[in-house]
Write a protein that holds these residues in place. Structure first.
Motif, PDB file in Angstrom:
ATOM      1  N   VAL A 138      -5.278   6.347  -7.455  1.00  0.00           N
ATOM      2  CA  VAL A 138      -5.391   5.266  -7.067  1.00  0.00           C
ATOM      3  C   VAL A 138      -4.468   4.038  -7.662  1.00  0.00           C
ATOM      4  CG1 VAL A 138      -7.289   3.213  -7.125  1.00  0.00           C
ATOM      5  CG2 VAL A 138      -7.807   5.453  -6.428  1.00  0.00           C
ATOM      6  N   MET A 139      -4.290   4.568  -8.778  1.00  0.00           N
ATOM      7  CA  MET A 139      -3.427   3.480  -9.701  1.00  0.00           C
ATOM      8  C   MET A 139      -2.348   3.691  -9.106  1.00  0.00           C
ATOM      9  SD  MET A 139      -5.371   4.090 -13.119  1.00  0.00           S
ATOM     10  CE  MET A 139      -3.828   3.561 -14.298  1.00  0.00           C
ATOM     11  N   GLY A 140      -1.585   4.630  -8.926  1.00  0.00           N
ATOM     12  CA  GLY A 140      -0.303   5.056  -8.521  1.00  0.00           C
ATOM     13  C   GLY A 140       0.073   4.144  -7.211  1.00  0.00           C
ATOM     14  N   TYR A 141      -0.972   4.360  -6.251  1.00  0.00           N
ATOM     15  CA  TYR A 141      -0.782   3.921  -4.823  1.00  0.00           C
ATOM     16  C   TYR A 141      -0.611   2.313  -4.878  1.00  0.00           C
ATOM     17  CZ  TYR A 141      -0.961   8.432  -2.163  1.00  0.00           C
ATOM     18  OH  TYR A 141      -0.859   9.543  -2.029  1.00  0.00           O
ATOM     19  N   LEU A 142      -1.438   1.902  -5.697  1.00  0.00           N
ATOM     20  CA  LEU A 142      -1.344   0.373  -5.897  1.00  0.00           C
ATOM     21  C   LEU A 142      -0.550  -0.286  -6.301  1.00  0.00           C
ATOM     22  CD1 LEU A 142      -5.566  -0.282  -6.766  1.00  0.00           C
ATOM     23  CD2 LEU A 142      -4.350  -0.591  -4.656  1.00  0.00           C
ATOM     24  N   GLU A 143       0.122   0.454  -7.552  1.00  0.00           N
ATOM     25  CA  GLU A 143       1.214   0.135  -8.270  1.00  0.00           C
ATOM     26  C   GLU A 143       2.571   0.118  -7.172  1.00  0.00           C
ATOM     27  OE1 GLU A 143       0.523   1.834 -12.588  1.00  0.00           O
ATOM     28  OE2 GLU A 143       2.623   2.449 -11.662  1.00  0.00           O
ATOM     29  N   GLU A 144       2.470   1.030  -6.289  1.00  0.00           N
ATOM     30  CA  GLU A 144       3.634   0.966  -5.293  1.00  0.00           C
ATOM     31  C   GLU A 144       3.621  -0.058  -4.532  1.00  0.00           C
ATOM     32  OE1 GLU A 144       5.938   4.151  -3.895  1.00  0.00           O
ATOM     33  OE2 GLU A 144       5.789   4.242  -6.266  1.00  0.00           O
ATOM     34  N   ILE A 145       2.489  -0.481  -3.930  1.00  0.00           N
ATOM     35  CA  ILE A 145       2.122  -1.745  -3.029  1.00  0.00           C
ATOM     36  C   ILE A 145       2.561  -2.860  -3.722  1.00  0.00           C
ATOM     37  CG2 ILE A 145       0.809  -2.757  -1.623  1.00  0.00           C
ATOM     38  CD1 ILE A 145      -1.162  -0.173  -1.281  1.00  0.00           C
ATOM     39  N   LEU A 146       1.993  -3.122  -4.777  1.00  0.00           N
ATOM     40  CA  LEU A 146       2.456  -4.208  -5.718  1.00  0.00           C
ATOM     41  C   LEU A 146       4.002  -4.396  -6.200  1.00  0.00           C
ATOM     42  CD1 LEU A 146      -0.924  -4.156  -8.147  1.00  0.00           C
ATOM     43  CD2 LEU A 146      -0.155  -5.912  -6.200  1.00  0.00           C
ATOM     44  N   SER A 147       4.648  -3.292  -6.268  1.00  0.00           N
ATOM     45  CA  SER A 147       5.949  -3.386  -6.782  1.00  0.00           C
ATOM     46  C   SER A 147       6.724  -3.842  -5.768  1.00  0.00           C
ATOM     47  CB  SER A 147       6.347  -2.117  -7.226  1.00  0.00           C
ATOM     48  OG  SER A 147       6.448  -1.171  -6.374  1.00  0.00           O
ATOM     49  N   GLY A 148       6.416  -3.842  -4.480  1.00  0.00           N
ATOM     50  CA  GLY A 148       7.179  -4.313  -3.268  1.00  0.00           C
ATOM     51  C   GLY A 148       7.856  -3.233  -2.625  1.00  0.00           C
ATOM     52  N   SER A 149       7.667  -1.889  -3.104  1.00  0.00           N
ATOM     53  CA  SER A 149       8.583  -0.890  -2.525  1.00  0.00           C
ATOM     54  C   SER A 149       8.081  -0.346  -1.270  1.00  0.00           C
ATOM     55  CB  SER A 149       8.756   0.238  -3.882  1.00  0.00           C
ATOM     56  OG  SER A 149       7.301   0.820  -4.004  1.00  0.00           O
TER      57      SER A 149
ATOM     58  N   MET B 159      -0.487   0.144   5.217  1.00  0.00           N
ATOM     59  CA  MET B 159      -1.860   0.459   5.576  1.00  0.00           C
ATOM     60  C   MET B 159      -2.174   2.111   5.166  1.00  0.00           C
ATOM     61  SD  MET B 159      -4.140  -1.567   6.596  1.00  0.00           S
ATOM     62  CE  MET B 159      -5.692  -0.849   7.329  1.00  0.00           C
ATOM     63  N   GLU B 160      -1.354   3.048   5.239  1.00  0.00           N
ATOM     64  CA  GLU B 160      -1.634   4.240   4.907  1.00  0.00           C
ATOM     65  C   GLU B 160      -1.909   4.428   3.387  1.00  0.00           C
ATOM     66  OE1 GLU B 160      -1.461   7.267   6.325  1.00  0.00           O
ATOM     67  OE2 GLU B 160      -1.880   6.252   8.075  1.00  0.00           O
ATOM     68  N   TYR B 161      -1.289   3.675   2.692  1.00  0.00           N
ATOM     69  CA  TYR B 161      -1.436   3.682   1.105  1.00  0.00           C
ATOM     70  C   TYR B 161      -2.893   3.133   0.885  1.00  0.00           C
ATOM     71  CZ  TYR B 161       3.072   4.954  -0.438  1.00  0.00           C
ATOM     72  OH  TYR B 161       4.357   5.692  -0.841  1.00  0.00           O
ATOM     73  N   VAL B 162      -3.302   1.799   1.608  1.00  0.00           N
ATOM     74  CA  VAL B 162      -4.741   1.395   1.251  1.00  0.00           C
ATOM     75  C   VAL B 162      -5.643   2.427   1.793  1.00  0.00           C
ATOM     76  CG1 VAL B 162      -6.022  -0.211   2.059  1.00  0.00           C
ATOM     77  CG2 VAL B 162      -3.663  -1.019   1.463  1.00  0.00           C
ATOM     78  N   LYS B 163      -5.286   3.313   2.832  1.00  0.00           N
ATOM     79  CA  LYS B 163      -6.258   4.124   3.246  1.00  0.00           C
ATOM     80  C   LYS B 163      -6.545   5.203   2.202  1.00  0.00           C
ATOM     81  CE  LYS B 163      -6.450   5.915   7.829  1.00  0.00           C
ATOM     82  NZ  LYS B 163      -5.447   6.204   9.175  1.00  0.00           N
TER      83      LYS B 163
END
Ligand SMILES: Nc1ncnc2c1ncn2[C@@H]1O[C@H](COP(=O)(O)OP(=O)(O)OP(=O)(O)O)[C@@H](O)[C@H]1O
Ligand SMILES: [Mg+2]
Length: 313
Positions: A104-115, A123-127
């Motif tokens: 969960v932390m990994g996916y959220l980090e990816e989204i937050l980093s803007g990558s 959406m896929e990551y959030v899912k």
């Protein structure tokens, strides 16, 4: 004169015998003292040596003390075993909780980093994050439920429960899952009501867990079944499927906490391995028994035997 001599000899003998007895008792008390010291330092493996020449009372007390030592030793071994189990459980729990939490932390980090640029990808990551959170939540719920049962912190009130309607309601709650998976359901219930001695909530939970498993692991077989039969003062519930089944080597362990069979086989639908532990504990709280038999792709059956309710007149 003679009388005085005999009398004084008699007294001397009595005093000597008494002295020997007191000495003997003193020695035994010293041994008891040493034994208590040993026990205090954690050595429960000490015993009194019983001799045929021993005083009857001392022999009796020594025997009782030896029995107490055996009891203490058993308790100590059991405590050590439970402590080992507790350590293993905590390590397993931390591992099982850490895995979904890390992703969960990994996916959220990816989204937050803007990558992650595209909305679709986001959406896929959030899912995925959402699914992992659900898993984490259900894991915590199961741990909580099991620890409550083990701490005897749940109220189980055994009274009359009508089992046919309870089973029907439970099957109905799975209706959408069964149709989604295209599963045939074979139900075999008595026509008349069947009243057992049990706790409604835990009986629902037992059936729910067994159906969830049949659905999760048995759907390849295309059919899931429920059979209820009465015999004497017992009622037998069978939840069965014709899926991949349980391998012989997994059989002795499936009711163990956190056991999920061959994990690689189950990565698709991996559970936490707590469902059957909770189920068995609840069956026992309902004064019933549970067993399983499995022939892969032929029939896997979980059989729960409960006691019929008998009204005391
Ligand atoms: N009907 C079944 N067919 C085949 N295997 C089963 C069946 N029911 C249980 N198992 C095996 O027993 C294991 C333990 O089941 P249990 O219900 O305790 O845990 P779980 O389903 O893995 O996780 P959860 O805590 O979410 O229920 C499962 O992982 C699975 O390997
Ligand atoms: Mg399960």
């Amino acid at each position: 004169m003679n009388f005085l001599l005999v009398y004084s000899m008699f007294c001397t003998i009595i005093i000597i015998v008494l002295f020997m007895q007191i000495n003997h008792i003193n020695n035994k008390l010293k041994v008891i003292g040493k034994l208590v010291d040993e026990v205090r330092s954690g050595n429960f493996n000490v015993r009194f040596h019983l001799l045929p020449t021993m005083n009857r009372h001392i022999a009796g007390t020594s025997r009782k003390l030896n029995e107490l030592m055996v009891y203490l030793q058993e308790m100590n071994e059991r405590r050590a075993f439970l402590e080992e189990e507790r350590k293993k459980m905590i390590s397993n729990i931390s591992h099982d909780l850490r895995t979904p939490l890390t992703s969960v932390m990994g996916y959220l980090e990816e989204i937050l980093s803007g990558s992650v640029k595209s909305e679709k990808e986001k959406m896929e990551y959030v899912k995925v994050t959402y699914q992992k959170s659900i898993r984490l939540h259900s894991l915590l719920e199961s741990f909580f439920e099991l620890s409550k049962i083990e701490a005897q912190d749940i109220k189980v009130e055994l009274k009359e429960v009508e089992l046919v309607s309870l089973a029907e309601e439970c099957i109905l709650s799975f209706y959408h899952d069964f149709t989604r998976e295209n599963l045939k359901v074979e139900i075999n219930l008595p026509r008349d009501p069947v009243v057992v001695l049990g706790d409604r909530k835990s009986l629902e939970r037992i059936l729910y867990n067994l159906f969830s498993n049949a659905l999760r692991y048995g759907k390849d077989g295309g059919v899931i079944g429920l059979t209820m039969t009465e015999s004497g003062d017992e009622v037998t519930l069978e939840v069965w499927d014709r899926g991949q089944g349980i391998r012989k080597q997994d059989m002795p362990y499936i009711f163990r906490r956190l056991y999920t069979g061959d994990r690689s086989r189950n990565t698709m639908h991996k559970g936490s391995g707590l469902g059957l532990t909770i189920t068995r504990k609840l069956v026992e709280l309902n004064q019933g028994s549970i067993e399983v038999s499995s022939i892969p792709f032929e029939k896997t059956t979980f059989r729960v035997v409960l006691r019929k309710f008998v009204r005391n007149n």
